[in-house]
Design a protein around this motif. Sequence first.
Motif, PDB file in Angstrom:
ATOM      1  N   PHE A  38       0.834  -1.203   0.000  1.00 23.41           N
ATOM      2  CA  PHE A  38       0.000   0.000   0.000  1.00 23.41           C
ATOM      3  C   PHE A  38       0.869   1.254   0.000  1.00 23.41           C
ATOM      4  CE2 PHE A  38      -2.771   3.129   2.248  1.00 23.41           C
ATOM      5  CZ  PHE A  38      -3.740   3.237   1.259  1.00 23.41           C
ATOM      6  N   SER A  39       1.960   1.234   0.771  1.00 22.68           N
ATOM      7  CA  SER A  39       2.893   2.373   0.808  1.00 22.68           C
ATOM      8  C   SER A  39       3.480   2.643  -0.569  1.00 22.68           C
ATOM      9  CB  SER A  39       4.034   2.108   1.796  1.00 22.68           C
ATOM     10  OG  SER A  39       3.563   2.039   3.092  1.00 22.68           O
ATOM     11  N   VAL A  40       3.922   1.589  -1.239  1.00 22.84           N
ATOM     12  CA  VAL A  40       4.509   1.747  -2.575  1.00 22.84           C
ATOM     13  C   VAL A  40       3.450   2.234  -3.564  1.00 22.84           C
ATOM     14  CG1 VAL A  40       5.588   0.508  -4.498  1.00 22.84           C
ATOM     15  CG2 VAL A  40       6.349   0.086  -2.151  1.00 22.84           C
ATOM     16  N   THR A  41       2.230   1.736  -3.442  1.00 20.17           N
ATOM     17  CA  THR A  41       1.140   2.183  -4.310  1.00 20.17           C
ATOM     18  C   THR A  41       0.875   3.677  -4.127  1.00 20.17           C
ATOM     19  OG1 THR A  41       0.135  -0.001  -4.238  1.00 20.17           O
ATOM     20  CG2 THR A  41      -1.287   1.819  -4.908  1.00 20.17           C
ATOM     21  N   LEU A  42       0.837   4.139  -2.869  1.00 22.01           N
ATOM     22  CA  LEU A  42       0.652   5.572  -2.617  1.00 22.01           C
ATOM     23  C   LEU A  42       1.785   6.398  -3.200  1.00 22.01           C
ATOM     24  CD1 LEU A  42      -0.733   5.790   1.037  1.00 22.01           C
ATOM     25  CD2 LEU A  42      -1.953   6.110  -1.107  1.00 22.01           C
ATOM     26  N   LEU A  43       3.000   5.894  -3.098  1.00 26.04           N
ATOM     27  CA  LEU A  43       4.150   6.596  -3.665  1.00 26.04           C
ATOM     28  C   LEU A  43       3.979   6.744  -5.174  1.00 26.04           C
ATOM     29  CD1 LEU A  43       7.017   7.780  -3.564  1.00 26.04           C
ATOM     30  CD2 LEU A  43       7.865   5.435  -3.687  1.00 26.04           C
ATOM     31  N   CYS A  44       3.587   5.674  -5.844  1.00 28.51           N
ATOM     32  CA  CYS A  44       3.407   5.725  -7.304  1.00 28.51           C
ATOM     33  C   CYS A  44       2.273   6.665  -7.691  1.00 28.51           C
ATOM     34  CB  CYS A  44       3.149   4.323  -7.848  1.00 28.51           C
ATOM     35  SG  CYS A  44       4.557   3.215  -7.677  1.00 28.51           S
ATOM     36  N   LEU A  45       1.168   6.614  -6.970  1.00 25.07           N
ATOM     37  CA  LEU A  45       0.053   7.530  -7.245  1.00 25.07           C
ATOM     38  C   LEU A  45       0.449   8.974  -6.985  1.00 25.07           C
ATOM     39  CD1 LEU A  45      -2.960   5.521  -5.778  1.00 25.07           C
ATOM     40  CD2 LEU A  45      -2.460   5.973  -8.194  1.00 25.07           C
ATOM     41  N   ASN A  46       1.251   9.187  -5.949  1.00 28.12           N
ATOM     42  CA  ASN A  46       1.745  10.524  -5.643  1.00 28.12           C
ATOM     43  C   ASN A  46       2.575  11.080  -6.791  1.00 28.12           C
ATOM     44  OD1 ASN A  46       2.531  12.805  -3.959  1.00 28.12           O
ATOM     45  ND2 ASN A  46       4.506  11.811  -3.931  1.00 28.12           N
ATOM     46  N   VAL A  47       3.466  10.273  -7.320  1.00 29.34           N
ATOM     47  CA  VAL A  47       4.298  10.714  -8.441  1.00 29.34           C
ATOM     48  C   VAL A  47       3.419  11.014  -9.647  1.00 29.34           C
ATOM     49  CG1 VAL A  47       6.071   9.982 -10.085  1.00 29.34           C
ATOM     50  CG2 VAL A  47       6.382   9.562  -7.646  1.00 29.34           C
ATOM     51  N   LEU A  48       2.472  10.146  -9.919  1.00 29.57           N
ATOM     52  CA  LEU A  48       1.581  10.350 -11.065  1.00 29.57           C
ATOM     53  C   LEU A  48       0.796  11.654 -10.938  1.00 29.57           C
ATOM     54  CD1 LEU A  48       0.083   9.343 -13.638  1.00 29.57           C
ATOM     55  CD2 LEU A  48      -1.582   8.342 -12.068  1.00 29.57           C
ATOM     56  N   THR A  84       6.671  15.672  -0.728  1.00 30.67           N
ATOM     57  CA  THR A  84       7.683  14.972   0.058  1.00 30.67           C
ATOM     58  C   THR A  84       7.095  14.256   1.279  1.00 30.67           C
ATOM     59  OG1 THR A  84       9.439  16.417  -0.732  1.00 30.67           O
ATOM     60  CG2 THR A  84       9.856  15.243   1.313  1.00 30.67           C
ATOM     61  N   PRO A  85       6.285  14.922   2.122  1.00 29.49           N
ATOM     62  CA  PRO A  85       5.737  14.190   3.268  1.00 29.49           C
ATOM     63  C   PRO A  85       4.792  13.059   2.875  1.00 29.49           C
ATOM     64  CG  PRO A  85       5.157  16.525   3.394  1.00 29.49           C
ATOM     65  CD  PRO A  85       5.944  16.328   2.152  1.00 29.49           C
ATOM     66  N   ILE A  86       4.142  13.188   1.731  1.00 30.23           N
ATOM     67  CA  ILE A  86       3.261  12.116   1.263  1.00 30.23           C
ATOM     68  C   ILE A  86       4.094  10.858   1.013  1.00 30.23           C
ATOM     69  CG2 ILE A  86       1.737  11.367  -0.609  1.00 30.23           C
ATOM     70  CD1 ILE A  86       0.948  14.365  -0.907  1.00 30.23           C
ATOM     71  N   VAL A  87       5.288  11.028   0.481  1.00 28.13           N
ATOM     72  CA  VAL A  87       6.154   9.898   0.167  1.00 28.13           C
ATOM     73  C   VAL A  87       6.626   9.186   1.434  1.00 28.13           C
ATOM     74  CG1 VAL A  87       8.368   9.237  -0.834  1.00 28.13           C
ATOM     75  CG2 VAL A  87       6.905  10.870  -2.032  1.00 28.13           C
ATOM     76  N   PHE A  88       7.066   9.926   2.441  1.00 33.88           N
ATOM     77  CA  PHE A  88       7.655   9.243   3.592  1.00 33.88           C
ATOM     78  C   PHE A  88       6.721   9.026   4.780  1.00 33.88           C
ATOM     79  CE2 PHE A  88       9.332  13.670   4.377  1.00 33.88           C
ATOM     80  CZ  PHE A  88       8.635  13.922   5.544  1.00 33.88           C
ATOM     81  N   THR A  89       5.499   9.542   4.751  1.00 32.05           N
ATOM     82  CA  THR A  89       4.618   9.398   5.914  1.00 32.05           C
ATOM     83  C   THR A  89       4.308   7.941   6.231  1.00 32.05           C
ATOM     84  OG1 THR A  89       3.645  11.575   5.686  1.00 32.05           O
ATOM     85  CG2 THR A  89       2.339   9.941   6.841  1.00 32.05           C
ATOM     86  N   MET A  90       3.870   7.167   5.273  1.00 28.33           N
ATOM     87  CA  MET A  90       3.519   5.760   5.549  1.00 28.33           C
ATOM     88  C   MET A  90       4.729   4.967   6.040  1.00 28.33           C
ATOM     89  SD  MET A  90       0.280   4.783   5.040  1.00 28.33           S
ATOM     90  CE  MET A  90       0.256   3.110   4.481  1.00 28.33           C
ATOM     91  N   PRO A  91       5.824   4.918   5.271  1.00 28.58           N
ATOM     92  CA  PRO A  91       6.923   4.062   5.709  1.00 28.58           C
ATOM     93  C   PRO A  91       7.764   4.611   6.854  1.00 28.58           C
ATOM     94  CG  PRO A  91       7.404   5.004   3.562  1.00 28.58           C
ATOM     95  CD  PRO A  91       6.019   5.432   3.925  1.00 28.58           C
ATOM     96  N   MET A  92       7.830   5.910   7.043  1.00 27.19           N
ATOM     97  CA  MET A  92       8.725   6.469   8.061  1.00 27.19           C
ATOM     98  C   MET A  92       7.984   6.862   9.339  1.00 27.19           C
ATOM     99  SD  MET A  92      11.788   6.469   6.736  1.00 27.19           S
ATOM    100  CE  MET A  92      12.685   7.550   7.803  1.00 27.19           C
ATOM    101  N   ILE A  93       6.873   7.536   9.229  1.00 23.61           N
ATOM    102  CA  ILE A  93       6.208   8.084  10.408  1.00 23.61           C
ATOM    103  C   ILE A  93       5.188   7.100  10.982  1.00 23.61           C
ATOM    104  CG2 ILE A  93       4.721   9.941  11.270  1.00 23.61           C
ATOM    105  CD1 ILE A  93       6.121  11.753   9.201  1.00 23.61           C
ATOM    106  N   LEU A  94       4.263   6.635  10.155  1.00 21.05           N
ATOM    107  CA  LEU A  94       3.215   5.757  10.666  1.00 21.05           C
ATOM    108  C   LEU A  94       3.753   4.397  11.112  1.00 21.05           C
ATOM    109  CD1 LEU A  94       0.305   6.575   8.198  1.00 21.05           C
ATOM    110  CD2 LEU A  94       0.773   7.548  10.452  1.00 21.05           C
ATOM    111  N   SER A  95       4.925   4.017  10.610  1.00 22.98           N
ATOM    112  CA  SER A  95       5.510   2.737  11.027  1.00 22.98           C
ATOM    113  C   SER A  95       6.356   2.880  12.292  1.00 22.98           C
ATOM    114  CB  SER A  95       6.380   2.166   9.903  1.00 22.98           C
ATOM    115  OG  SER A  95       7.532   2.975   9.732  1.00 22.98           O
TER     116      SER A  95
END
Length: 153
Positions: A38-48, A84-95
């Motif tokens: 899900f984290s990787v999916t959000l990252l890809c959608l964010n870039v798109l 930037t925060p959208i990219v790292f929030t799931m894997p860095m902060i919420l984890s």
Amino acid sequence: GSSSATAATKLPSFDRKRSLVEGAGMFKTFVVMLYCHFSVTLLCLNVLVDLILLGVPVFILHRIGVLPTKLYLSFTTKIINWTTPIVFTMPMILSGTKIYCNDIELLVEAKSKNSLLLANHGSRIDWMVGMFVGFTQSMAGRVSKRIRVGFVC
């Protein structure tokens, strides 16, 4: 002689029943893997959405001379600071990721000079740690400047 040499170089077998997440059962492993995907999916959608749908038009308007350089830099900085925060929030902060630093004063000083150095990283997430450390404005109770992080390979 030769049998001990063969035993020493033999690779350990992979236990297919062993959990992919250390100390976790099958359900927790599934939830962790789902979270990672899900984290990787959000990252890809964010870039798109953010960088392509917002960034490309800004770039084109700047290239054809409609958008002045000062506004172009302002818009692209706002896009980066938003994404930037959208990219790292799931894997860095919420984890609950923890980052250890042996000299926080040096890190704060380096950021004040638009510099950031990461060394001895043993994984493929160094870019995300760099983005997180560059973006954060408070580290170990010290205020630091937000900087854009670029990478040299």
